[in-house]
Design a protein around this motif. Structure first.
Motif, mmCIF file in Angstrom:
data_model
loop_
_atom_site.group_PDB
_atom_site.id
_atom_site.type_symbol
_atom_site.label_atom_id
_atom_site.label_comp_id
_atom_site.label_asym_id
_atom_site.label_seq_id
_atom_site.Cartn_x
_atom_site.Cartn_y
_atom_site.Cartn_z
ATOM 1 N N GLU A 43 0.836 -1.206 0.000
ATOM 2 C CA GLU A 43 0.000 0.000 0.000
ATOM 3 C C GLU A 43 0.871 1.258 0.000
ATOM 4 O O GLU A 43 0.604 2.216 -0.722
ATOM 5 C CB GLU A 43 -0.916 -0.003 1.225
ATOM 6 N N ALA B 251 2.647 1.508 -3.552
ATOM 7 C CA ALA B 251 1.834 1.204 -4.731
ATOM 8 C C ALA B 251 2.176 2.094 -5.919
ATOM 9 O O ALA B 251 2.280 1.626 -7.065
ATOM 10 C CB ALA B 251 0.350 1.312 -4.391
ATOM 11 N N LEU C 1 -6.429 -1.486 -3.106
ATOM 12 C CA LEU C 1 -5.071 -1.748 -3.593
ATOM 13 C C LEU C 1 -5.110 -2.285 -5.018
ATOM 14 O O LEU C 1 -4.295 -1.885 -5.869
ATOM 15 C CB LEU C 1 -4.352 -2.732 -2.669
ATOM 16 N N ARG D 86 -5.750 0.676 -7.281
ATOM 17 C CA ARG D 86 -4.569 1.550 -7.372
ATOM 18 C C ARG D 86 -3.525 0.987 -8.330
ATOM 19 O O ARG D 86 -2.817 1.745 -9.005
ATOM 20 C CB ARG D 86 -3.929 1.738 -5.995
ATOM 21 N N LEU D 87 -3.446 -0.337 -8.414
ATOM 22 C CA LEU D 87 -2.454 -0.959 -9.288
ATOM 23 C C LEU D 87 -3.043 -1.349 -10.640
ATOM 24 O O LEU D 87 -2.424 -2.093 -11.407
ATOM 25 C CB LEU D 87 -1.838 -2.172 -8.586
#
Length: 370
Positions: free
Chosen positions: A204, A207, A299, A302-303
């Motif tokens: 996190e 990231a 997460l 975000r990726l």
């Protein structure tokens, strides 16, 4: 890390051990990996995308050996029995003896198929993994699972056959498309979600750097995931217990891949969706907290990973596919669920109505977003 910038993770299986080397310039570092080849025959199995980029580097390290190459078409659909047969025919044409080595140069499809062929040739010859995708570096190249797909499901035929070494050259990731790179990050997240909440928090915090492929965080993420998996494999090589935890999200994910005939989703994308479905099912069963499901979803987003099932997915059809999963026992669903981040567990006899309700909810959301 060693002084030359190469990280080494050792996979220890009793008296058997092999290194996983992680770093830059490794394909051209024949002084390091050539010693793992014991005989005079080598077959390099690659595909039509990877070979033009990296086969020559490997070829330079094979000078003096009797070797040849076999190229697959690119894609999951080519991980088939028919292509295993073609690899075995190439070994026969090479005159490969019991001390021959099969070198897998490519992603997970190449590694799984080449390793299975190596397990079959003369009842088992050496092979070396040279993964060129992030997904293969952090997952399929380590641990000795090999196999091919059948129309009925993914990886239903295979063998445990450990490599002699894994050569993870991070330079190869420079040519990896963004979608493939993100798919590899799903497997990194999976390792943390299963058993390492501190690693999840590290992901996190890093990231943005990982999304940008920053060198130091990327190498650290690969090494940490490989180290975690190596420990699990050392304790349970043939998946009689703990190793099954590494399949978090896979039963859902494999069903999605099979339903899409291996063309709709990349494996890592299917695992990302599958992990989230497993977390939601855990919530439904009163096991996992909603806050951790939300944290996992954030997460993944975000990726750049998908979190919803493909539009048009049929929940009953997906459940039927899940029933064919190798982890099931006595006709009952056996899934990897969790009690929160870092606390995955094997759950036998999962009630099918709860699974179907989770799939129906996801499919309805997929229809709304289409």
């Amino acid at each position: 890390m060693s002084t030359d910038g190469i990280r080494t993770v050792e996979v220890a299986l009793g008296a058997r051990r092999y290194p996983v080397w992680i770093g830059r310039g490794l394909l051209g570092d024949a002084a390091r990996w050539r010693a793992r080849l014991r005989g005079r025959h080598a077959l390099v199995v690659s595909n039509t995308t990877v070979a033009p980029l990296y086969l020559e580097r490997v070829a330079q390290g094979l000078e003096g050996l009797h070797w040849s190459s076999f190229l697959l078409e690119d894609g999951e659909a080519h991980k088939s029995f028919a292509n295993v047969g073609r690899v075995l025919e190439a070994l026969a044409a090479l005159g490969a003896t019991r001390d021959a080595c099969v070198i897998a140069l490519g992603g997970g499809v190449v590694g799984d198929l080449a390793g299975f062929a190596a397990a079959c040739w003369m009842r088992g010859v050496d092979f070396v993994q040279m993964p060129t995708t992030l997904l293969a570096m952090v997952d399929s190249s380590v641990g000795g699972k090999t196999g091919v797909n059948l129309p009925a499901g993914k990886n239903l035929a295979g063998a445990f056959h450990q490599p002699r070494a894994v050569v993870a050259d991070i330079d190869t990731l420079a040519t990896l498309p963004d979608r493939e790179y993100r798919a590899g990050l799903a497997e990194v997240i999976k390792g943390a979600a299963i058993g390492d909440e501190d690693f999840f928090a590290w992901l996190e915090a890093n990231a943005d750097a990982l999304a940008a492929r920053a060198d130091a965080p990327l190498a650290e993420a690969i090494a940490r995931k490989v180290r975690y998996k190596a420990g699990v494999v050392a304790r349970d090589e043939t998946e009689q217990g703990e190793r099954a935890l590494l399949n978090l999200g896979h039963t859902f994910g494999h069903a999605l891949e099979t339903a899409g005939r291996y063309t709709t989703l990349l494996h890592g994308e299917a695992v990302a969706i599958g992990m989230l479905l497993a977390a939601r099912l855990s919530e439904r069963l009163g096991m996992g907290p909603a806050a951790d499901t939300a944290r996992l979803r954030r997460l993944l987003v975000r990726l750049g990973l998908p979190t919803g099932v493909p539009a048009g997915s049929d929940p009953q059809h997906l459940l039927d596919r899940m029933r064919l999963d190798k982890k099931n026992t006595a006709g009952a669903l056996r899934l990897i669920l969790w009690r929160g981040i870092g606390r995955a567990e094997i759950v036998a006899g999962v009630p099918e109505p709860a699974v179907l309700a989770t799939l129906e909810e996801a499919c309805r959301a997929g229809q709304r977003s289409a």
